[in-house]
Scaffold this motif. Structure first.
Motif, PDB file in Angstrom:
ATOM      1  N   ALA A 211       0.837  -1.206   0.000  1.00  8.14           N
ATOM      2  CA  ALA A 211       0.000   0.000   0.000  1.00  8.14           C
ATOM      3  C   ALA A 211       0.869   1.253   0.000  1.00  8.14           C
ATOM      4  O   ALA A 211       0.586   2.222  -0.719  1.00  8.14           O
ATOM      5  N   GLY A 215       0.971   1.933  -3.858  1.00  7.64           N
ATOM      6  CA  GLY A 215      -0.262   2.691  -3.736  1.00  7.64           C
ATOM      7  C   GLY A 215      -0.119   4.142  -3.344  1.00  7.64           C
ATOM      8  O   GLY A 215      -1.064   4.921  -3.526  1.00  7.64           O
ATOM      9  N   PRO A 219       2.389   7.040  -6.997  1.00  5.74           N
ATOM     10  CA  PRO A 219       1.660   8.222  -7.481  1.00  5.74           C
ATOM     11  C   PRO A 219       2.352   9.536  -7.120  1.00  5.74           C
ATOM     12  O   PRO A 219       2.354  10.481  -7.921  1.00  5.74           O
ATOM     13  N   ILE A 319       0.334   2.778 -11.808  1.00  9.16           N
ATOM     14  CA  ILE A 319      -0.399   3.474 -10.744  1.00  9.16           C
ATOM     15  C   ILE A 319      -1.839   2.982 -10.667  1.00  9.16           C
ATOM     16  O   ILE A 319      -2.361   2.697  -9.576  1.00  9.16           O
ATOM     17  N   ILE A 323      -3.418   0.826  -7.426  1.00 10.72           N
ATOM     18  CA  ILE A 323      -4.559   1.261  -6.614  1.00 10.72           C
ATOM     19  C   ILE A 323      -5.634   0.179  -6.589  1.00 10.72           C
ATOM     20  O   ILE A 323      -6.206  -0.136  -5.535  1.00 10.72           O
ATOM     21  N   VAL A 326      -4.417  -2.611  -4.290  1.00 12.38           N
ATOM     22  CA  VAL A 326      -4.473  -2.260  -2.865  1.00 12.38           C
ATOM     23  C   VAL A 326      -5.880  -2.509  -2.320  1.00 12.38           C
ATOM     24  O   VAL A 326      -6.059  -3.084  -1.239  1.00 12.38           O
ATOM     25  N   TYR A 343      -6.910   4.993   3.548  1.00 12.67           N
ATOM     26  CA  TYR A 343      -6.310   4.935   2.216  1.00 12.67           C
ATOM     27  C   TYR A 343      -7.130   5.732   1.209  1.00 12.67           C
ATOM     28  O   TYR A 343      -6.564   6.424   0.355  1.00 12.67           O
ATOM     29  N   LEU A 347      -5.860   8.887  -1.123  1.00 16.91           N
ATOM     30  CA  LEU A 347      -6.086   9.013  -2.561  1.00 16.91           C
ATOM     31  C   LEU A 347      -6.843  10.295  -2.900  1.00 16.91           C
ATOM     32  O   LEU A 347      -6.526  10.974  -3.889  1.00 16.91           O
TER      33      LEU A 347
END
Length: 392
Positions: A211, A215, A219, A319, A323, A326, A343, A347
């Motif tokens: 993560a 994750g 990014p 990416i 995501i 995750v 999480y 994001l």
């Protein structure tokens, strides 16, 4: 005074709940007028344990009752003599048959990939049978308690039936918390740690590593490359920040990928195909990005624009897949809701920052092009007029 009243009210409510749970357990009427002196309502999976302990010969008659069970679900209750989880559990299993009956048998759990095959236990079980009654599944058995002991760790589970055999149970919070202790003399029970012990710890480690790396850090590194480099003063610092983020993300991600491979080998029979395949794809694409960085053409090379397209395309693919994976991992681990919410919050924060920077970047780029156009236009006009002002 108000706090004292509130505290006493909470105690009253708690005692009422416990009393209702105990009443529900003890008021159950068994078929054939069977009576059990002691019973406990287990904390998860709608299960109860009833028993009669016989001190003269060190045996105990138990009845494990799992309510609301479908006809395609197996249930099991076990004692673990030396551990606290699934591995080493000595289980009593109820397996539904195609004709609607339920088969009761014993199974010693020796690996995480167990199929709950029929096998003898580390202690004698002179009698065992299972039945379905009004949507409940019951396992009745007589156990010869080993070594004169009366206090044990207990585990209980349920899972799907696949092709007539027990399939892997889910890994939700109820499944992970289906264990505790039981004392057949005092009647006391206690809650245990999450099922799986060190295996669950490795699952959590795997989840955190991936993560954070794929994750979050990936990014962030992409955002640096897209938005920070637009500032002339940030050149070439943005490049080194981008490399630092992505290299760290890749290194941590490889560690997470390695723990995933280890988990797979230690959890034979438990498969999460899409999660695994996406993880392998991420590792391959991430490794390609590393080699692409080493082989990138110089900025003035005619092939550099094609490399930029490739590098950006693969980066954004990584990416997006990261995501998705995750969230798949969170669904598998099924932690407390706050972790998924955290999480999602990360994001949303990154997305909001990216949206603001995207608008600001376009503003800078368009203004810069406008200024360059004005400068080039002025130079072009001056040069054209001067040329035609010369004598022939």
């Amino acid at each position: 005074m108000g706090k004292v009243i509130h505290f006493l009210f909470c105690i009253l409510i708690s005692n009422s709940i416990l009393s209702l749970a105990q009443e529900d357990c003890s008021s159950y009427n068994f078929r054939n007028n069977e009576i059990y002196a002691t019973c406990v309502s287990l904390p998860v999976q709608n299960s109860n344990l009833h028993w009669n302990y016989h001190p003269t010969n060190g045996t105990v008659d138990v009845a494990y009752r799992h309510t609301g069970v479908s006809t395609s679900t197996w249930v099991a209750w076990a004692l673990n003599l030396n551990g606290s989880g699934m591995l080493g559990a000595q289980a009593l299993v109820a397996l539904p048959n195609s004709n609607g009956s339920v088969q009761g048998y014993t199974s010693a759990v020796t690996s995480y990939g167990t199929g709950l095959q029929q096998s003898p236990l580390n202690f004698a079980v002179p009698a065992i049978r299972a039945e379905r009654l009004n949507g409940d599944v019951l396992i009745h058995a007589t156990l010869v308690l080993p070594g004169g002991r009366t206090s044990f760790n207990q585990v209980w589970q349920s899972g799907p039936v696949s092709n007539g055999a027990p399939g892997a149970h889910a890994l939700g919070s109820e499944n992970r918390n289906s264990l505790g202790t039981v004392d057949f003399i005092t009647g006391q029970t206690g809650a245990g740690a999450a099922v799986g012990g060190s295996l669950l710890h490795r699952r959590n480690t795997h989840g955190v590593l991936n993560a954070v790396s794929w994750g979050i850090l990936m990014p962030m590194g992409a955002m640096v490359a897209r938005y920070v480099k637009v500032f002339k003063v940030a050149n070439p610092a943005w490049f080194y920040i981008h490399i630092a983020c992505q290299a760290t993300a890749y290194g941590v991600g490889v560690a997470g990928w390695g723990t995933g491979l280890k988990l797979g080998s230690d959890s034979e029979g438990i498969k999460y195909t899409s999660h695994r395949n996406i993880g392998i794809t991420l590792f391959v694409l991430g490794t390609l990005q590393v080699f692409a960085l080493l082989l990138r053409p110089k900025p003035d090379n005619k092939y550099r624009k094609y490399w930029n397209i490739y590098h950006g395309g693969v980066g954004y693919t990584v990416i997006i897949l990261a995501i998705i994976n995750v969230f798949k991992g969170l669904d598998i681990l099924d932690p407390e809701k706050k972790w998924k919410h955290a999480y999602i919050g990360v994001l949303i924060s990154l997305g909001a920052i990216a949206a603001i920077l995207e608008a600001f970047t376009w503003f800078i780029v368009l203004n810069r092009k406008k200024e360059e156009k004005q400068v080039n236009g002025a130079h072009g006009a001056n040069g054209y007029g001067h040329s035609h002002g010369q004598p022939a």
